[in-house]
Enzyme design. Structure first.
Site, mmCIF file in Angstrom:
data_model
loop_
_atom_site.group_PDB
_atom_site.id
_atom_site.type_symbol
_atom_site.label_atom_id
_atom_site.label_comp_id
_atom_site.label_asym_id
_atom_site.label_seq_id
_atom_site.Cartn_x
_atom_site.Cartn_y
_atom_site.Cartn_z
ATOM 1 N N LYS A 116 0.997 -1.261 0.074
ATOM 2 C CA LYS A 116 -0.047 -0.001 -0.021
ATOM 3 C C LYS A 116 0.803 1.298 0.041
ATOM 4 C CE LYS A 116 -4.245 -2.074 1.455
ATOM 5 N NZ LYS A 116 -3.816 -3.621 1.643
HETATM 6 C C1 LIG Z 1 -4.380 -4.605 0.690
HETATM 7 C C2 LIG Z 1 -3.471 -5.810 0.609
HETATM 8 C C3 LIG Z 1 -3.851 -6.876 -0.300
HETATM 9 C C4 LIG Z 1 -5.145 -6.650 -1.128
HETATM 10 O O1 LIG Z 1 -4.905 -5.763 -2.217
HETATM 11 P P1 LIG Z 1 -6.315 -5.164 -3.008
HETATM 12 O O2 LIG Z 1 -5.985 -3.980 -3.579
HETATM 13 O O3 LIG Z 1 -7.425 -4.653 -1.938
HETATM 14 O O4 LIG Z 1 -7.017 -6.264 -3.802
HETATM 15 C C5 LIG Z 1 -3.055 -7.954 -0.628
HETATM 16 N N1 LIG Z 1 -1.955 -8.074 0.494
HETATM 17 C C6 LIG Z 1 -1.648 -7.247 1.117
HETATM 18 C C7 LIG Z 1 -0.527 -7.546 2.078
HETATM 19 C C8 LIG Z 1 -2.421 -5.938 1.389
HETATM 20 O O5 LIG Z 1 -2.027 -5.098 2.340
#
Ligand SMILES: *Cc1c(COP(=O)(O)O)cnc(C)c1O
Length: 507
Positions: A116
């Site tokens: 993120k």
């Molecule tokens: C948020 C997240 C995901 C999922 O991603 P999306 O864009 O919500 O599909 C997968 N792995 C980790 C470690 C995350 O923090």
């Protein structure tokens, strides 16, 4: 380039407006009116560029109301200056022993060790510039309800960014000890963190209520403050994610892994809210040579069922898993895919989304489903299989991956077998550092695992057992001072927000 709403294609706003607003008034999501196209000659050029140069090229094609200097400034602030290990935000790890052509795209070298950061390091800069463009002189107050990764990444992204404040709420017993510590020790003069008595849904509902509370809005208005969102429905969070798919392909070209013009790759994404894989879909539509988009889920397999059958049904048990960032039953960004696949039919989308909120279920038409089958492969695996995969890839490849990435690897194996495709080069998106989920990862790879050890002991042990380094942001956490230890009840969240806004208020 302007942006339409998925629930009213008549709406047309600038990118600055779309990013400032976050979500359209009638509840739709902003989407670009037309995707820019990149040719093979563009890729040839980009392969010799740095990540920031690639990002500037791709962002410029979308943010037509930003100048080149503004975009460069945003991108440099986000991705250079030591925010990411060696200023390399999205390196590829090449596996040595595999039969299959697997490339791990590691998106966790930023300040919070989860992918993120890729979007949330950039969003604050895009947002503050957007607010200026729409001539808002207000301070943006970012409200976040988090089940873990988003909260910390948003705090790091917005910390000490002029013209912004950020308030994060997390469920007191709904995040991992590491995630809690990451948030409670957050530095910065404009940040606030509060645990709430309740679960993630309570936090989320509380935030939505504050957003729409007229009394709070009036008080903020009087004080020159407006609410904004760092949620993954904001276009400013999706756009930075398109960049790393192009970047990964260019790296493979530059390294001689792509053998001929237009050679296709598979992309495997561990999926929750459908944001990350949607960015891969957009990259494909923009001309990146992609064969299959492989959607990997955990036991919360609502997307697996949807992509296979065309029926979205959230009426099912919610599972708490060892890949918690994918524990989700309503994947908001799917709406953007459906808008695109229906040829921008906002009436249809509105209908389906209304069905989803009233009955928890909708079914798409046959022609949409056949397009989905053409584009996607979907699979899932449970916690036991996730741990098994962590162990296997560690033993065979000496590669340590986190629980979310392991779900992707597992589903890729399912795909390769089902579709008899071991040859196509495949980019697997690695979304978190294994140290962020040290408990489960250690349990998977070590026979010495002790459940009662502290989180930091497990981190140390994981490093000792595997000989891999502890990421600096996690190593530093143990010594950091706890700054936030407030726990508030659900109905006191509004007061916490006003306090963060610096507004004196008595009930
Ligand atoms: C948020 C997240 C995901 C999922 O991603 P999306 O864009 O919500 O599909 C997968 N792995 C980790 C470690 C995350 O923090």
């Amino acid at each position: 380039m302007n942006y339409h709403s998925t629930r009213n294609s008549g709406i047309s706003v600038s990118s600055a407006q779309a990013i400032s607003q976050g979500i359209s008034k009638e509840g739709g999501l902003f989407v670009p009116e037309k995707l820019p196209h990149f040719l093979y000659s563009d890729l040839l050029e980009l392969q010799h560029c740095s990540y920031t140069e690639r990002a500037v090229r791709i962002l410029s094609a979308f943010l037509s109301d930003f100048t080149a200097e503004e975009i460069t400034e945003c991108v440099k602030s986000a991705y250079t200056g030591g925010k990411f290990d060696q200023d390399m935000p999205a390196p590829i790890s090449y596996l040595q022993n595999g039969k299959m052509n697997m490339y791990l795209l590691e998106l966790w070298h930023g300040p919070t060790c989860a992918f993120k950061d890729m979007a949330l390091q950039l969003l604050p800069h895009l947002l503050t510039k957007s607010l200026k463009k729409i001539q808002s002189s207000k301070t943006a107050l970012i409200l976040v309800a988090t089940s873990g990764d988003t909260g910390k990444a948003a705090l790091e992204g917005f910390k000490d960014v002029d013209g912004t404040r950020i308030q994060v709420f997390y469920p007191e017993n709904g995040v991992s000890p590491m995630q809690k510590r990451q948030m409670n020790t957050q530095e910065g003069s404009n940040v606030s963190v509060c645990a709430i008595e309740g679960n993630f849904d309570d936090a989320q509902t509380g935030v939505k209520k504050i957003f729409t509370n007229p009394e709070i809005s009036r008080l903020l208005e009087q004080n020159g403050i407006m609410f904004s969102s760092a949620n993954s429905i904001n276009w400013g969070r999706l756009l930075p994610q398109i960049v790393y798919y192009f970047s990964a392909y260019c790296d493979l070209m530059a390294n001689g892994e792509i053998d001929y013009e237009g050679e296709k790759v598979n992309i495997v994404v561990p999926t929750g809210n459908f944001g990350n894989i949607l960015a891969a879909y957009y990259a494909k539509k923009m001309g990146l040579p992609v064969k299959k988009l492989i959607c990997a889920s955990n036991a919360n397999n609502v997307l697996t069922d949807f992509l296979n059958t065309g029926v979205y049904d959230r009426n099912r048990d919610f599972h708490t898993t060892i890949s918690p960032s994918m524990d989700i039953l309503v994947s908001s960004n799917l709406e953007r895919l459906l808008y695109d696949l229906t040829g921008n039919n906002s009436e249809k989308i509105t209908g389906w989304m209304n069905e989803l909120s009233s009955s928890g279920r909708y079914k798409v038409d046959e022609d949409i489903l056949s397009q989905i089958h053409e584009l996607f492969y979907a699979g899932f695996c449970d916690d036991a299989a996730t741990k098994e995969t962590i162990k296997e890839i560690y033993q065979t490849e000496n590669y340590l991956c986190d629980t979310h990435t392991a779900v992707a690897v597992n589903v890729y194996h399912q795909y390769a077998e089902a579709e008899q495709d071991e040859e196509t080069p495949t980019i697997i998106v690695s979304t978190a550092s294994p140290y962020k989920f040290a408990d489960s990862v250690l349990n998977a790879v070590s026979s010495e695992y002790r459940a009662d050890a502290s989180e930091f002991e497990k981190v140390q042990e994981l490093s000792a057992v595997t000989g891999t380094p502890i990421p600096t942001p996690i190593a530093e956490l143990e010594a950091k001072k706890v700054r936030f230890d407030t726990i508030c009840s659900k109905d006191k969240m509004g007061e916490a927000v006003l306090k963060t806004a610096g507004i004196k208020y008595t009930v």
